[in-house]
Design a protein around this motif. Structure first.
Motif, PDB file in Angstrom:
ATOM      1  N   GLN A 275      23.368  -2.128 -78.858  1.00 50.18           N
ATOM      2  CA  GLN A 275      23.450  -1.428 -80.156  1.00 50.18           C
ATOM      3  C   GLN A 275      22.380  -0.350 -80.244  1.00 50.18           C
ATOM      4  O   GLN A 275      21.742  -0.173 -81.288  1.00 50.18           O
ATOM      5  CB  GLN A 275      23.275  -2.415 -81.309  1.00 50.18           C
ATOM      6  CG  GLN A 275      24.458  -3.320 -81.520  1.00 50.18           C
ATOM      7  CD  GLN A 275      24.223  -4.344 -82.622  1.00 50.18           C
ATOM      8  OE1 GLN A 275      23.295  -4.257 -83.407  1.00 50.18           O
ATOM      9  NE2 GLN A 275      25.075  -5.343 -82.665  1.00 50.18           N
ATOM     10  N   CYS A 291      15.536  -6.130 -73.874  1.00 49.37           N
ATOM     11  CA  CYS A 291      15.637  -5.382 -75.133  1.00 49.37           C
ATOM     12  C   CYS A 291      15.028  -6.191 -76.270  1.00 49.37           C
ATOM     13  O   CYS A 291      15.315  -7.383 -76.419  1.00 49.37           O
ATOM     14  CB  CYS A 291      17.101  -5.058 -75.437  1.00 49.37           C
ATOM     15  SG  CYS A 291      17.297  -4.147 -76.983  1.00 49.37           S
ATOM     16  N   HIS A 294      18.100  -7.863 -79.135  1.00 52.59           N
ATOM     17  CA  HIS A 294      18.890  -9.090 -78.922  1.00 52.59           C
ATOM     18  C   HIS A 294      18.800  -9.596 -77.490  1.00 52.59           C
ATOM     19  O   HIS A 294      19.616 -10.408 -77.056  1.00 52.59           O
ATOM     20  CB  HIS A 294      20.362  -8.876 -79.272  1.00 52.59           C
ATOM     21  CG  HIS A 294      20.600  -8.137 -80.547  1.00 52.59           C
ATOM     22  ND1 HIS A 294      20.802  -6.783 -80.598  1.00 52.59           N
ATOM     23  CD2 HIS A 294      20.619  -8.569 -81.822  1.00 52.59           C
ATOM     24  CE1 HIS A 294      20.968  -6.400 -81.852  1.00 52.59           C
ATOM     25  NE2 HIS A 294      20.854  -7.460 -82.617  1.00 52.59           N
TER      26      HIS A 294
END
Ligand code: HEM
Ligand code: FES
Length: 349
Positions: A275, A291, A294
């Protein structure tokens, strides 16, 4: 990563997040209605419930809107972002209860369908004092529904990231509609003036946080880089990058994360394939860039997710000279292996 990824599976942190969320929702509703009965003994239970659910949905929406910029400003807020999806779905459900109760309360007793009544019972669109503010709430609710319904990663993959992102950016349209819904509603009721003031403060908070986060990003994007040899540019000092972390720089409009680990330096795109999370704010864990949002993972030397996953991000050629990191601004196709640059040992006497 994707549905199978352990990092976004059902873990302890998520259970705590959801428990706190549910406890917060139940406590708010209980305290609001309890205090409402004491302060306004003549108010009906229906009115108090409509107000309790409406104000709670708006409060949750403020929290959602503040989490993004807060995480950009200070990484200690990252745990809040971790499960924002459940916060979004909860906001929609709470707002739905408010909307449905309102429609039943104000539109169910006429001889036209309640939904039709919502739009035709007041058509004074040219009056500020009597504007049909409920219609604005309805459209905001539709947006919250679209966001909640598409919030799972399944939709991210099937709709494609740009379409998904556009749908979720509509949260700002929903917010604007709701600000108007509440303020125009307050003009038609003498009990809501305090709420309008609180909403004004909330609007200022959301705006200031977004401006501060934008200013921080602007500083990254406008960091001066010095041209160096063979198309490489000098971007930062290697000693300024903490071990297993990154410096984020911007070259030709592209954010790049320069990671330092185990005496080496690698550079990859700063944008996570999931995202668009900021990879440069993550860490290298077990040899993979992880990341911060998440937990999707990529290998620093080739931008590839570890098997069986197939996500890839762009890599950049990099070298280290005199403890300065030099980078070729031309990004290589996602997943291209690049030999990490070795950090020279400092000279000892
Ligand atoms: C079909 C959609 C909606 C309808 C029909 C609707 C209807 C109403 C009505 C009739 C009121 C005035 C209640 C009163 O004065 O007692 C109201 C107020 C309010 N609404 Fe909505 N609404 C909708 C959607 C939403 C949504 C999506 C939110 C937030 C996410 C929201 C937040 C609020 C708030 C914060 C108030 C002020 C509560 C108060 O008076 O204390 N509404 N709405
Ligand atoms: S893992 Fe979700 S944005 Fe990176």
């Amino acid at each position: 990563m994707r549905v199978q990824y352990q990092a976004i599976g059902w873990n302890r942190q998520k259970k705590i997040y959801d428990s706190v969320l549910i406890a917060g929702v139940v406590s708010y509703l209980a305290i609001f209605t309890g205090a409402g009965f004491v302060i306004y003994p003549t108010a009906t239970a229906e009115t108090l419930l409509i107000r309790a659910f409406g104000t709670l949905a708006l409060l949750l929406l403020h929290i959602i809107l503040c989490i993004g910029p807060l995480c950009r400003l200070d990484r200690r807020f990252l745990p809040l972002l971790y499960n924002r999806r459940h916060l979004g779905v909860t906001t929609f459900v709470v707002a739905l209860v408010h909307g449905v109760f309102s429609i039943i309360q104000f539109h169910a007793l006429g001889d036209v369908s309640p939904l039709v009544s919502l739009f035709i019972s007041n058509t004074r669109y040219n009056s500020l004092a009597n504007f049909p503010f409920q219609a604005l709430g309805f459209f905001a609710l539709l947006i919250l529904f679209a966001m909640a319904a598409t919030s799972h990663d399944f939709w991210l993959h099937n709709l494609s990231a740009p379409v998904w992102k556009r749908i979720h950016m509509l949260v700002y349209v929903a917010y604007a509609l709701l600000v108007a819904h509440v303020i125009l509603g307050a003009l038609q009721s003498d009990t809501n003036a305090a709420l309008a003031v609180l909403l004004g403060l909330g609007l200022i908070l959301v705006s200031v946080l977004h401006l501060l986060a934008a200013a921080k990003e602007w500083c990254i994007d406008n960091l001066k880089v010095r041209a160096a040899e063979e198309g490489f540019v000098e971007v930062c000092d290697v000693d300024g990058i903490p071990e297993k972390r990154a410096a984020v720089i911007s070259l030709e409009g592209e954010r790049i994360a320069v990671f330092r680990y185990d005496g080496k330096v690698s550079a990859v795109s700063n944008v996570c394939r999931h995202q668009n999370g900021p990879l440069g704010e993550g860490r290298i864990i077990d040899g993979c860039i992880t990341c911060p949002w998440h937990g999707w993972e990529y290998r620093p030397e080739n931008g590839q997710s570890p098997p069986p996953f197939q996500e890839r991000i762009a890599t950049f050629r990099v070298c280290v000279k005199n403890h300065r990191v030099l980078l070729d601004p031309h990004q290589l196709p996602p997943g291209t292996p690049v030999e990490p640059a070795r950090i020279e040992e400092p000279l000892h006497d």
